[in-house]
Design a protein around this motif. Structure first.
Motif, PDB file in Angstrom:
ATOM      1  N   ARG A 158     -15.582 -17.082   2.747  1.00 43.13           N
ATOM      2  CA  ARG A 158     -14.163 -16.340   2.764  1.00 43.13           C
ATOM      3  C   ARG A 158     -13.753 -15.788   1.471  1.00 43.13           C
ATOM      4  O   ARG A 158     -13.816 -16.571   0.274  1.00 43.13           O
ATOM      5  N   VAL A 179     -10.166 -14.041  -0.363  1.00 39.99           N
ATOM      6  CA  VAL A 179      -8.811 -13.467  -0.100  1.00 39.99           C
ATOM      7  C   VAL A 179      -8.447 -12.411  -1.181  1.00 39.99           C
ATOM      8  O   VAL A 179      -8.949 -12.415  -2.325  1.00 39.99           O
ATOM      9  N   ILE A 189     -10.311 -11.617   3.667  1.00 38.47           N
ATOM     10  CA  ILE A 189      -9.023 -11.997   4.274  1.00 38.47           C
ATOM     11  C   ILE A 189      -7.944 -11.481   3.439  1.00 38.47           C
ATOM     12  O   ILE A 189      -7.816 -11.593   2.381  1.00 38.47           O
ATOM     13  N   GLN A 192      -4.379 -10.248   2.119  1.00 36.74           N
ATOM     14  CA  GLN A 192      -3.121 -10.849   1.810  1.00 36.74           C
ATOM     15  C   GLN A 192      -2.184  -9.760   1.441  1.00 36.74           C
ATOM     16  O   GLN A 192      -2.363  -9.255   0.248  1.00 36.74           O
ATOM     17  N   THR A 208      -1.824 -19.113   2.083  1.00 33.24           N
ATOM     18  CA  THR A 208      -3.042 -18.383   2.627  1.00 33.24           C
ATOM     19  C   THR A 208      -4.153 -19.387   1.920  1.00 33.24           C
ATOM     20  O   THR A 208      -5.466 -19.698   2.616  1.00 33.24           O
ATOM     21  N   VAL A 242      -7.003 -21.282   4.245  1.00 32.47           N
ATOM     22  CA  VAL A 242      -8.327 -20.575   4.556  1.00 32.47           C
ATOM     23  C   VAL A 242      -9.144 -21.229   3.693  1.00 32.47           C
ATOM     24  O   VAL A 242     -10.415 -21.267   3.970  1.00 32.47           O
ATOM     25  N   PRO A 256     -10.680 -20.247   0.665  1.00 32.30           N
ATOM     26  CA  PRO A 256     -11.774 -19.427   0.348  1.00 32.30           C
ATOM     27  C   PRO A 256     -12.658 -19.825  -0.849  1.00 32.30           C
ATOM     28  O   PRO A 256     -12.160 -20.735  -1.665  1.00 32.30           O
ATOM     29  N   ALA A 264     -10.915 -15.534  -4.629  1.00 32.25           N
ATOM     30  CA  ALA A 264      -9.780 -14.843  -4.352  1.00 32.25           C
ATOM     31  C   ALA A 264      -9.907 -13.614  -5.497  1.00 32.25           C
ATOM     32  O   ALA A 264     -10.359 -13.948  -6.665  1.00 32.25           O
TER      33      ALA A 264
END
Length: 476
Positions: free
Chosen positions: A202, A204, A225, A227, A242, A246, A248, A251
């Motif tokens: 994942r 973000v 993902i 944001q 988030t 999540v 992740p 990010a």
């Protein structure tokens, strides 16, 4: 290295110019157009000495007066310079040497005579004179560099030092050991993706965000993902939620003159984000590529880094693509020395490093960086304000005036941006719809409008966009 003027013999011109007689108008004008095109596309190099009028006339089968008139046209357009006793040499006029937008965006015509305008790429043209000097200086030092191997390798280089010095001048504590050089910001992101992502990891990201980052993370098989940004910027508590939900692997944020919105994260948000990130194990990648495109007036201190030099999960990526020239494939990863060493040990790191010659050119070009940036920021402010004044009169869109960057981020009230962009393209204006900047394919009512073109070209672009919108209303 001897960079003497090139002598192009008259005998080469018939093949070099091709079928230059085709078309209408006086022969001298057609010949001048053919010579200009040959200079623009590189068939006739800059600083090439043109043949004497009599010799060229004989090779082309025209009267000497035709060549004389051709040279007069080229001289008036500043496409050749003539010195007594030295003849005429090819050159570029200031309007082409000192462009802010790439040649392909308007072919030097600023939209005149129906010329297409391509605003799908928001990037600067090369700083011609400074780049030429940097290339010449780099070429002079290349033999010694190849002999001694001083342009690459694992240790600090003059380019490391130049980049670190530029950061320290902006108040960021950086030394050579904090930097890993890459062949651009996208290469830096690819290396980070190789280090931290696997299929279905994942990531973000801001929404909207830089399309190049979306392409890199999608190619790595990551799950993106979104944001969402608010109209005024970042919702730090929402981002924190988030990250907690999540968890992740990575990010990606652009806090400095965000691409494409031009938003700047405020000091309070930076401090809150730094505090909240301490509770997460996620690697946070901050993109600082747009950092130098600060258009605030009066001039304010540079935005400070979101995190400190010792933060273990913070990495910064940057490049010279927006501040100087994207054709110079030089970028970097900025992080703690142990993180830099770990990334440098990856097999992919060598393949994603800049070439030795690019390093040499970049080092020389950075000697002129502040002068180039001062010129560009002044011109970008003027062009941004001009575009704002033109778009403010359109009732079907709205936007925030960006504090930096290269573009406006338009919100359309009554239509889909893909549909409007298609109608604009039919009228000779290419723009990028919002979904290209979305991690999840949303943002259908948004459109990026760069202000890299000169005011007269921006006028034409706005007129064509308004015509496209009027055509859209007629179909309802």
């Amino acid at each position: 290295m001897n960079r003497s003027v090139r002598h192009v013999p008259a005998s080469r011109f018939p093949r070099l110019l091709g079928d230059w007689r085709a078309g209408t108008g006086p022969l001298a004008e057609r010949l001048a157009v053919a010579v200009e095109k040959a200079v623009h596309d590189g068939r006739l190099p800059l600083e090439s000495r043109l043949p004497a009028e009599r010799l060229l006339a004989g090779e082309l089968g025209v009267a000497r007066g035709t060549v004389t008139a051709c040279y007069q046209i080229l001289r008036a357009e500043q496409l050749i310079t003539t010195r007594t006793g030295s003849g005429s040499t090819t050159s570029l006029p200031p309007r082409l040497r000192d462009r802010l937008s790439p040649w392909d965006s308007d072919r030097g015509r600023a939209g005149r005579d129906g010329t297409a305008l391509d605003l799908t790429v928001a990037e600067p043209a090369a700083p011609f004179d400074e780049l030429l000097r940097a290339v010449h200086a780099a070429a002079d030092t290349l033999p010694a560099t190849l002999l001694h191997g001083t342009a690459g390798g694992d240790g600090p280089s003059p380019l490391h030092t130049a980049i670190a010095d530029a950061h320290r001048a902006r108040g960021v504590a950086v030394h050579s050991e904090h930097l890993l050089l890459t062949s651009g910001a996208d290469a830096a992101l690819n290396l980070l993706a190789a280090a931290h992502l696997s299929r279905s990891s994942r990531v973000v990201l801001d929404s909207p965000t830089y399309p190049g980052a979306l392409a890199v993370f999608r190619a790595a098989g990551a799950r993106l993902i979104a944001q969402p940004l608010t109209p005024s910027g970042w919702d730090v508590p929402a981002l924190d939620r988030t990250l907690r939900a999540v968890r992740p692997s990575l990010a990606y944020l652009i806090p400095d003159f965000h691409n494409p919105t031009g938003l700047l994260m405020g000091d309070e948000d930076r401090e809150e984000l730094r505090h909240r990130l301490r509770a997460h194990d996620t690697m946070i990648v901050f993109d600082e590529t747009m950092r130098d495109l600060d258009l605030r007036e009066p001039a304010l201190p540079p935005p400070r880094a979101v995190t400190g030099a010792g933060d273990r999960n913070a990495v910064y990526v940057g490049s010279l693509s927006k501040s100087l020239w994207p054709g110079l494939r030089v970028g970097w990863i900025r992080a703690r020395p142990d993180v830099v060493r770990r990334l440098a040990a990856l097999p992919l790191a060598a393949a994603l490093a800049p070439s030795p010659f690019d390093r040499l050119v970049a080092t020389r070009l950075m000697e002129h960086q502040e002068a180039v940036l001062d010129r560009r920021r002044a011109r970008l402010r003027l062009q941004r304000d001009h575009l704002v004044s033109r778009l403010s009169g359109l009732p079907w869109c709205r936007f925030r005036v960006p504090q930096g960057g290269l573009s406006l981020w338009l919100e359309l009230h009554d239509t889909d941006s893909s549909r409007l962009a298609a109608l604009a393209a039919a009228r000779g204006l290419s723009l990028t719809p919002g979904f290209h900047f979305s991690p999840d394919g949303a943002l259908g009512r948004w459109l990026r409008f760069p202000f890299t073109l000169p005011p007269e070209a921006l006028d034409t672009a706005v007129d064509r966009l308004a015509e496209a919108h009027a055509a859209l209303e007629e179909t309802r």
